[in-house]
Design a protein around this motif. Structure first.
Motif, mmCIF file in Angstrom:
data_model
loop_
_atom_site.group_PDB
_atom_site.id
_atom_site.type_symbol
_atom_site.label_atom_id
_atom_site.label_comp_id
_atom_site.label_asym_id
_atom_site.label_seq_id
_atom_site.Cartn_x
_atom_site.Cartn_y
_atom_site.Cartn_z
ATOM 1 N N GLY A 348 35.412 -57.849 -58.938
ATOM 2 C CA GLY A 348 34.846 -59.524 -58.376
ATOM 3 C C GLY A 348 35.360 -59.877 -57.105
ATOM 4 O O GLY A 348 34.919 -60.886 -56.870
ATOM 5 N N ARG A 349 36.817 -59.676 -56.174
ATOM 6 C CA ARG A 349 36.853 -60.704 -55.250
ATOM 7 C C ARG A 349 36.278 -60.240 -53.930
ATOM 8 O O ARG A 349 36.179 -59.211 -53.799
ATOM 9 C CB ARG A 349 38.281 -60.432 -55.425
ATOM 10 N N VAL A 350 35.792 -61.716 -53.487
ATOM 11 C CA VAL A 350 35.643 -61.350 -51.799
ATOM 12 C C VAL A 350 36.390 -60.935 -50.340
ATOM 13 O O VAL A 350 37.324 -61.370 -50.849
ATOM 14 C CB VAL A 350 34.669 -63.271 -52.045
ATOM 15 N N ILE A 351 35.869 -59.954 -50.342
ATOM 16 C CA ILE A 351 36.537 -59.116 -49.435
ATOM 17 C C ILE A 351 36.153 -59.258 -48.049
ATOM 18 O O ILE A 351 36.062 -58.562 -47.200
ATOM 19 C CB ILE A 351 37.208 -57.702 -49.533
ATOM 20 N N GLY A 352 34.067 -60.139 -48.053
ATOM 21 C CA GLY A 352 33.924 -59.804 -46.776
ATOM 22 C C GLY A 352 32.588 -60.814 -46.869
ATOM 23 O O GLY A 352 31.864 -60.973 -48.095
ATOM 24 N N LYS A 353 33.069 -61.385 -45.288
ATOM 25 C CA LYS A 353 31.787 -62.553 -45.570
ATOM 26 C C LYS A 353 30.920 -62.437 -44.374
ATOM 27 O O LYS A 353 31.607 -62.191 -43.590
ATOM 28 C CB LYS A 353 32.554 -63.861 -45.625
ATOM 29 N N ASN A 354 29.247 -62.733 -44.822
ATOM 30 C CA ASN A 354 28.440 -62.817 -43.764
ATOM 31 C C ASN A 354 28.881 -61.375 -43.044
ATOM 32 O O ASN A 354 28.671 -61.031 -41.668
ATOM 33 C CB ASN A 354 28.593 -63.987 -42.907
ATOM 34 N N LEU A 355 28.958 -59.694 -43.543
ATOM 35 C CA LEU A 355 29.020 -58.925 -43.017
ATOM 36 C C LEU A 355 27.385 -58.683 -42.517
ATOM 37 O O LEU A 355 26.491 -58.058 -43.698
ATOM 38 C CB LEU A 355 30.158 -57.985 -43.910
ATOM 39 N N ARG A 356 26.901 -58.523 -41.441
ATOM 40 C CA ARG A 356 26.161 -58.051 -40.753
ATOM 41 C C ARG A 356 25.657 -56.474 -39.899
ATOM 42 O O ARG A 356 27.210 -56.767 -39.229
ATOM 43 C CB ARG A 356 24.797 -59.209 -40.573
ATOM 44 N N GLY A 357 24.680 -55.679 -39.869
ATOM 45 C CA GLY A 357 25.173 -54.970 -38.677
ATOM 46 C C GLY A 357 26.075 -53.805 -38.403
ATOM 47 O O GLY A 357 26.369 -53.308 -39.678
ATOM 48 N N ARG A 358 26.810 -53.721 -37.734
ATOM 49 C CA ARG A 358 28.100 -52.754 -37.079
ATOM 50 C C ARG A 358 29.407 -52.853 -38.183
ATOM 51 O O ARG A 358 30.085 -52.824 -38.776
ATOM 52 C CB ARG A 358 27.864 -52.584 -36.313
#
Length: 370
Positions: A348-358
């Motif tokens: 449940g830890r954050v490993i990415g933010k606002n990853l979109r598309g490629r």
């Protein structure tokens, strides 16, 4: 893409012409199209509002002179005949103003080292805007042609352009010693929550370099508003909200999986444009342990459910309290713009933010492989 492509010129170009050490700054000016006894007003920005400091009148040749007593550096505005306006930084050096005197004309201000800094910033931003204008044309053409692969590629490219802009502006802001221009650069950083650590460090730096600046103190005292609810590496707060069927579902039910927490809405065009990519990633990696937890900020159930069906969002984890940005989840996560997404690891830890598309595809490939 929504915030990728605007250029806002807020401040004038400023340079130095003489130094003062008695707290009095002199502003001399020449107006090309003078109005006899025309008013020239110096105004001061005070917590976002303008307050008049002093008023003088230009002579028949358009000459004027203002002397202002200041207590530390600050933001001011010169008002020429109520037709031209320009923001100034007053510190310990005298300034010279050259104005057209007509609405829409250019005001040239010289007198301090800040001129060089601001010119550097605005030269960069003008070049960036040209790149962005060309990019917009390519993106619109790709979208209108229905070439989804190219749209995805350009979406990633556009996010890269914005990331490059932010990095360059941060480098500039950090390099300017003891200058309020560093503070002004933060106006170009729209998503301040994502850059909170940098802004917090910059505020400390400016407090040390310009300890008598009320503007720096105001910025530092209000910075807490931008502190993200969840930072990289943090454990994401639980979300429990109604499903379309009227039951409830919780984010914590998906522990043990990699989860994309996706804030979206049926009315949000950028969200809808990203949905096909999320669907592809779900279909590709779901059997390897990837889930999507969609939090809708719609206002009505019909709009929400209709968008789920039309976009083929086949995963079962859809929740919403139909309260728009007043949603309990949006408030907890401080979501003030969508699309907004977090990628969580099995703990449940954050490993990415606002990853979109490629960018999302690349991250999931790094986790699950091709």
């Amino acid at each position: 893409m929504k915030k990728l492509l605007t250029l806002v010129i807020l401040i004038a170009l400023i340079s130095a012409c003489g130094s003062t050490s008695d707290g009095i700054v002199k502003i001399t000016g020449k107006i090309d199209n003078p109005v006899p006894q025309g008013e020239v007003i110096l105004e001061k920005y005070e917590t976002g509002q303008l307050a008049p400091v002093t008023k003088v009148y230009s002579d028949h040749k358009g000459n004027f002179e203002i002397e202002a007593e200041i207590e530390g550096p600050g933001f001011y505005r010169i008002n020429i005949y109520g037709q031209q306006f320009e923001t100034l930084i007053l510190d310990d050096e005298n300034l010279k103003v050259e104005a057209d005197g007509k609405g829409g004309g250019v005001i040239k201000v010289t007198g301090s080292d800040d001129t060089k800094y601001l010119k550097e910033v605005y030269d960069y931003m003008e070049g960036y805007q040209k790149v962005v204008t060309d990019f917009n044309q390519k993106f619109i053409a790709a979208r209108n042609s229905g070439d989804q692969a190219l749209v995805d590629e350009l979406t990633t490219e556009g996010l890269g352009l914005e990331a490059g802009k932010i990095k360059h502006l941060k480098d500039l802001a950090w390099s300017y010693e003891g200058s309020l221009v560093s503070l002004l650069i933060t106006d170009f950083i729209k998503n301040k929550s994502d850059e909170f650590s940098f802004l917090d460090s910059l505020a400390t730096k400016l407090q040390n370099e310009i300890p008598n600046s009320k503007d720096v103190e105001f910025f530092a005292s209000n910075l807490e508003f931008f502190r993200p609810a969840v930072a990289m590496g943090d454990e994401a707060p639980d979300i429990t909200l109604p499903t379309p069927e009227g039951a409830t579902a919780s984010l914590s039910d998906l522990r043990g999986k990699y989860v994309l927490v996706d804030f979206w809405a049926g009315w949000c065009k950028p969200c809808r444009a990203e949905n096909p990519n999320v669907v592809r990633m779900y279909n590709k990696y779901n059997d390897k342990g990837f889930e999507v937890f969609s939090v809708s900020l719609d206002r009505t159930r019909n709009q929400w459910v209709d968008a789920i069906e039309k976009d083929g969002l086949i995963w079962p984890n859809h929740v919403s309290d139909l309260k728009y940005f007043q949603s309990a989840a949006a408030m907890t996560y401080k979501v003030n713009a969508i699309p907004f997404a977090l990628l969580l690891d099995p703990e449940g830890r954050v490993i990415g933010k606002n990853l979109r598309g490629r960018a999302l595809q690349a991250k999931l490939e790094s986790i699950f492989g091709e």
